[in-house]
Design a protein around this motif. Structure first.
Motif, PDB file in Angstrom:
ATOM      1  N   LEU A  41       0.824  -1.217   0.000  1.00 30.36           N
ATOM      2  CA  LEU A  41       0.000   0.000   0.000  1.00 30.36           C
ATOM      3  C   LEU A  41       0.854   1.261   0.000  1.00 30.36           C
ATOM      4  CD1 LEU A  41      -3.107  -0.512   2.329  1.00 30.36           C
ATOM      5  CD2 LEU A  41      -3.085  -0.060  -0.122  1.00 30.36           C
ATOM      6  N   GLY A  42       2.050   1.171   0.523  1.00 29.65           N
ATOM      7  CA  GLY A  42       2.928   2.336   0.571  1.00 29.65           C
ATOM      8  C   GLY A  42       3.521   2.718  -0.770  1.00 29.65           C
ATOM      9  N   VAL A  43       3.683   1.742  -1.669  1.00 34.25           N
ATOM     10  CA  VAL A  43       4.278   2.043  -2.978  1.00 34.25           C
ATOM     11  C   VAL A  43       3.229   2.166  -4.075  1.00 34.25           C
ATOM     12  CG1 VAL A  43       6.483   0.971  -2.391  1.00 34.25           C
ATOM     13  CG2 VAL A  43       4.751  -0.379  -3.585  1.00 34.25           C
ATOM     14  N   ALA A  44       2.022   1.679  -3.814  1.00 37.39           N
ATOM     15  CA  ALA A  44       0.969   1.711  -4.834  1.00 37.39           C
ATOM     16  C   ALA A  44       0.510   3.138  -5.100  1.00 37.39           C
ATOM     17  CB  ALA A  44      -0.215   0.852  -4.381  1.00 37.39           C
ATOM     18  N   GLN A  45       0.367   3.450  -6.383  1.00 46.38           N
ATOM     19  CA  GLN A  45      -0.166   4.764  -6.756  1.00 46.38           C
ATOM     20  C   GLN A  45      -1.348   4.648  -7.705  1.00 46.38           C
ATOM     21  OE1 GLN A  45       2.568   7.976  -7.466  1.00 46.38           O
ATOM     22  NE2 GLN A  45       4.251   6.767  -6.640  1.00 46.38           N
ATOM     23  N   ASP A  46      -1.599   3.456  -8.198  1.00 42.65           N
ATOM     24  CA  ASP A  46      -2.722   3.204  -9.087  1.00 42.65           C
ATOM     25  C   ASP A  46      -3.965   2.909  -8.238  1.00 42.65           C
ATOM     26  OD1 ASP A  46      -4.472   1.021 -10.534  1.00 42.65           O
ATOM     27  OD2 ASP A  46      -3.416   2.123 -12.118  1.00 42.65           O
ATOM     28  N   ALA A  47      -5.025   3.668  -8.446  1.00 40.67           N
ATOM     29  CA  ALA A  47      -6.239   3.529  -7.637  1.00 40.67           C
ATOM     30  C   ALA A  47      -6.824   2.126  -7.705  1.00 40.67           C
ATOM     31  CB  ALA A  47      -7.280   4.556  -8.084  1.00 40.67           C
ATOM     32  N   GLN A  48      -6.766   1.520  -8.869  1.00 39.08           N
ATOM     33  CA  GLN A  48      -7.313   0.175  -9.029  1.00 39.08           C
ATOM     34  C   GLN A  48      -6.525  -0.845  -8.197  1.00 39.08           C
ATOM     35  OE1 GLN A  48      -7.553  -0.826 -13.179  1.00 39.08           O
ATOM     36  NE2 GLN A  48      -8.971  -2.508 -12.841  1.00 39.08           N
ATOM     37  N   ILE A  49      -5.206  -0.693  -8.166  1.00 38.35           N
ATOM     38  CA  ILE A  49      -4.371  -1.600  -7.379  1.00 38.35           C
ATOM     39  C   ILE A  49      -4.604  -1.366  -5.889  1.00 38.35           C
ATOM     40  CG2 ILE A  49      -1.984  -2.127  -6.715  1.00 38.35           C
ATOM     41  CD1 ILE A  49      -1.253  -1.935  -9.674  1.00 38.35           C
ATOM     42  N   ILE A  50      -4.705  -0.130  -5.490  1.00 37.15           N
ATOM     43  CA  ILE A  50      -4.939   0.183  -4.073  1.00 37.15           C
ATOM     44  C   ILE A  50      -6.255  -0.424  -3.611  1.00 37.15           C
ATOM     45  CG2 ILE A  50      -5.445   2.070  -2.464  1.00 37.15           C
ATOM     46  CD1 ILE A  50      -3.370   3.697  -4.250  1.00 37.15           C
ATOM     47  N   GLU A  51      -7.301  -0.244  -4.396  1.00 34.48           N
ATOM     48  CA  GLU A  51      -8.597  -0.817  -4.050  1.00 34.48           C
ATOM     49  C   GLU A  51      -8.511  -2.347  -4.000  1.00 34.48           C
ATOM     50  OE1 GLU A  51     -13.190  -0.791  -5.653  1.00 34.48           O
ATOM     51  OE2 GLU A  51     -11.830   0.790  -6.297  1.00 34.48           O
ATOM     52  N   MET A  52      -7.795  -2.935  -4.947  1.00 36.83           N
ATOM     53  CA  MET A  52      -7.643  -4.385  -4.982  1.00 36.83           C
ATOM     54  C   MET A  52      -6.898  -4.889  -3.744  1.00 36.83           C
ATOM     55  SD  MET A  52      -5.839  -6.688  -8.007  1.00 36.83           S
ATOM     56  CE  MET A  52      -5.852  -5.255  -9.034  1.00 36.83           C
ATOM     57  N   LEU A  53      -5.819  -4.215  -3.365  1.00 35.37           N
ATOM     58  CA  LEU A  53      -5.068  -4.611  -2.171  1.00 35.37           C
ATOM     59  C   LEU A  53      -5.964  -4.588  -0.935  1.00 35.37           C
ATOM     60  CD1 LEU A  53      -1.731  -2.690  -2.823  1.00 35.37           C
ATOM     61  CD2 LEU A  53      -2.015  -5.185  -2.787  1.00 35.37           C
ATOM     62  N   ILE A  54      -6.750  -3.540  -0.805  1.00 35.57           N
ATOM     63  CA  ILE A  54      -7.646  -3.422   0.344  1.00 35.57           C
ATOM     64  C   ILE A  54      -8.735  -4.488   0.283  1.00 35.57           C
ATOM     65  CG2 ILE A  54      -9.355  -1.921   1.438  1.00 35.57           C
ATOM     66  CD1 ILE A  54      -7.382   0.412   0.804  1.00 35.57           C
ATOM     67  N   ASP A  55      -9.270  -4.734  -0.908  1.00 33.82           N
ATOM     68  CA  ASP A  55     -10.289  -5.782  -1.063  1.00 33.82           C
ATOM     69  C   ASP A  55      -9.742  -7.157  -0.672  1.00 33.82           C
ATOM     70  OD1 ASP A  55     -12.173  -3.946  -1.905  1.00 33.82           O
ATOM     71  OD2 ASP A  55     -11.999  -4.462  -4.035  1.00 33.82           O
ATOM     72  N   PHE A  56      -8.454  -7.374  -0.906  1.00 31.30           N
ATOM     73  CA  PHE A  56      -7.833  -8.648  -0.554  1.00 31.30           C
ATOM     74  C   PHE A  56      -7.323  -8.660   0.889  1.00 31.30           C
ATOM     75  CE2 PHE A  56      -8.102  -9.636  -5.001  1.00 31.30           C
ATOM     76  CZ  PHE A  56      -8.076 -11.014  -5.068  1.00 31.30           C
ATOM     77  N   GLY A  57      -7.595  -7.592   1.633  1.00 27.94           N
ATOM     78  CA  GLY A  57      -7.304  -7.592   3.063  1.00 27.94           C
ATOM     79  C   GLY A  57      -6.109  -6.786   3.530  1.00 27.94           C
ATOM     80  N   ALA A  58      -5.524  -5.940   2.680  1.00 28.25           N
ATOM     81  CA  ALA A  58      -4.399  -5.105   3.121  1.00 28.25           C
ATOM     82  C   ALA A  58      -4.841  -4.201   4.266  1.00 28.25           C
ATOM     83  CB  ALA A  58      -3.859  -4.265   1.964  1.00 28.25           C
ATOM     84  N   ASN A  59      -3.976  -4.027   5.227  1.00 32.34           N
ATOM     85  CA  ASN A  59      -4.255  -3.227   6.419  1.00 32.34           C
ATOM     86  C   ASN A  59      -3.780  -1.793   6.196  1.00 32.34           C
ATOM     87  OD1 ASN A  59      -4.261  -2.025   8.961  1.00 32.34           O
ATOM     88  ND2 ASN A  59      -3.540  -3.856  10.002  1.00 32.34           N
ATOM     89  N   VAL A  60      -4.688  -0.824   6.263  1.00 30.03           N
ATOM     90  CA  VAL A  60      -4.323   0.581   6.025  1.00 30.03           C
ATOM     91  C   VAL A  60      -3.436   1.146   7.130  1.00 30.03           C
ATOM     92  CG1 VAL A  60      -6.324   1.101   4.585  1.00 30.03           C
ATOM     93  CG2 VAL A  60      -6.447   1.494   7.046  1.00 30.03           C
ATOM     94  N   HIS A  61      -3.301   0.432   8.234  1.00 22.26           N
ATOM     95  CA  HIS A  61      -2.458   0.891   9.338  1.00 22.26           C
ATOM     96  C   HIS A  61      -1.023   0.370   9.246  1.00 22.26           C
ATOM     97  CE1 HIS A  61      -5.809   2.679  11.537  1.00 22.26           C
ATOM     98  NE2 HIS A  61      -6.504   1.629  11.152  1.00 22.26           N
ATOM     99  N   ASN A  62      -0.723  -0.504   8.271  1.00 27.03           N
ATOM    100  CA  ASN A  62       0.648  -1.000   8.130  1.00 27.03           C
ATOM    101  C   ASN A  62       1.585   0.159   7.831  1.00 27.03           C
ATOM    102  OD1 ASN A  62       0.122  -3.640   8.673  1.00 27.03           O
ATOM    103  ND2 ASN A  62      -0.005  -4.275   6.546  1.00 27.03           N
ATOM    104  N   ALA A  63       2.838  -0.026   8.211  1.00 25.59           N
ATOM    105  CA  ALA A  63       3.814   1.052   8.053  1.00 25.59           C
ATOM    106  C   ALA A  63       5.147   0.499   7.563  1.00 25.59           C
ATOM    107  CB  ALA A  63       4.004   1.757   9.392  1.00 25.59           C
ATOM    108  N   ASP A  64       5.965   1.415   7.061  1.00 27.66           N
ATOM    109  CA  ASP A  64       7.298   1.029   6.615  1.00 27.66           C
ATOM    110  C   ASP A  64       8.284   1.072   7.789  1.00 27.66           C
ATOM    111  OD1 ASP A  64       7.964   3.719   7.041  1.00 27.66           O
ATOM    112  OD2 ASP A  64       8.089   4.206   4.905  1.00 27.66           O
ATOM    113  N   ALA A  65       9.550   0.926   7.498  1.00 26.57           N
ATOM    114  CA  ALA A  65      10.578   0.863   8.540  1.00 26.57           C
ATOM    115  C   ALA A  65      10.640   2.128   9.396  1.00 26.57           C
ATOM    116  CB  ALA A  65      11.939   0.585   7.910  1.00 26.57           C
TER     117      ALA A  65
END
Length: 107
Positions: A41-65
Motif C-alpha cells: 500500500l505504501g508504494v501503490a499509486q494506481d487507484a485500481q491496485i490500491i482498491e484491490m489490495l484493500i479488497d484482498f485484506g491489506a491493512n491501512v495501518h501498516n507502516a514502513d521501517a
C-alpha cells in the motif's frame, strides 16, 4: 515480495490481481514481525491496485521501517488527493497513526 512490489510500482493491474488470487499476502509481510522498507500500500499509486489490495485484506495501518503509513506516504507525494481521501474513507482512525518520529499524517 520483490516481484510483487515491482508489479505494483509498475501499475501492472492484471499481474497484481493474478498474484493476489494465487494467495499473495496483500500486506507483503508474511510471518515477519519487522516493518519492511517498503510495503504494497505504501508504494501503490494506481487507484485500481490500491482498491484491490484493500479488497484482498491489506491493512491501512501498516507502516514502513520509519513507521510511515500509506496515508503518510500519499500526503508526502502531494499528488494523491484522491488516494488520501480514499484511505481516510476506509478507516478514519488512520489519521491518528504515528510514525517513529511521533508525527501523524496531519502534522
Amino acid at each position: 515480495m520483490d516481484e510483487f512490489l515491482s508489479l505494483i510500482k509498475e501499475s501492472r493491474v492484471d499481474d497484481v490481481r493474478r498474484l493476489l488470487e494465487a494467495g499473495q499476502d496483500p500486506d507483503g509481510i508474511g510471518l515477519s514481525k519487522e516493518r519492511p522498507k517498503e510495503f504494497p500500500l505504501g508504494v501503490a499509486q494506481d487507484a485500481q491496485i490500491i482498491e484491490m489490495l484493500i479488497d484482498f485484506g491489506a491493512n491501512v495501518h501498516n507502516a514502513d521501517a520509519n513507521g510511515d503509513t500509506a496515508l503518510m506516504l500519499a500526503i508526502i507525494r502531494e499528488d494523491n488527493d484522491s488516494l488520501v481521501d480514499y484511505l481516510i474513507d476506509i478507516d478514519e482512525s488512520v489519521i491518528h497513526d504515528t510514525n517513529d518520529f511521533g508525527m501523524t499524517a496531519l502534522m
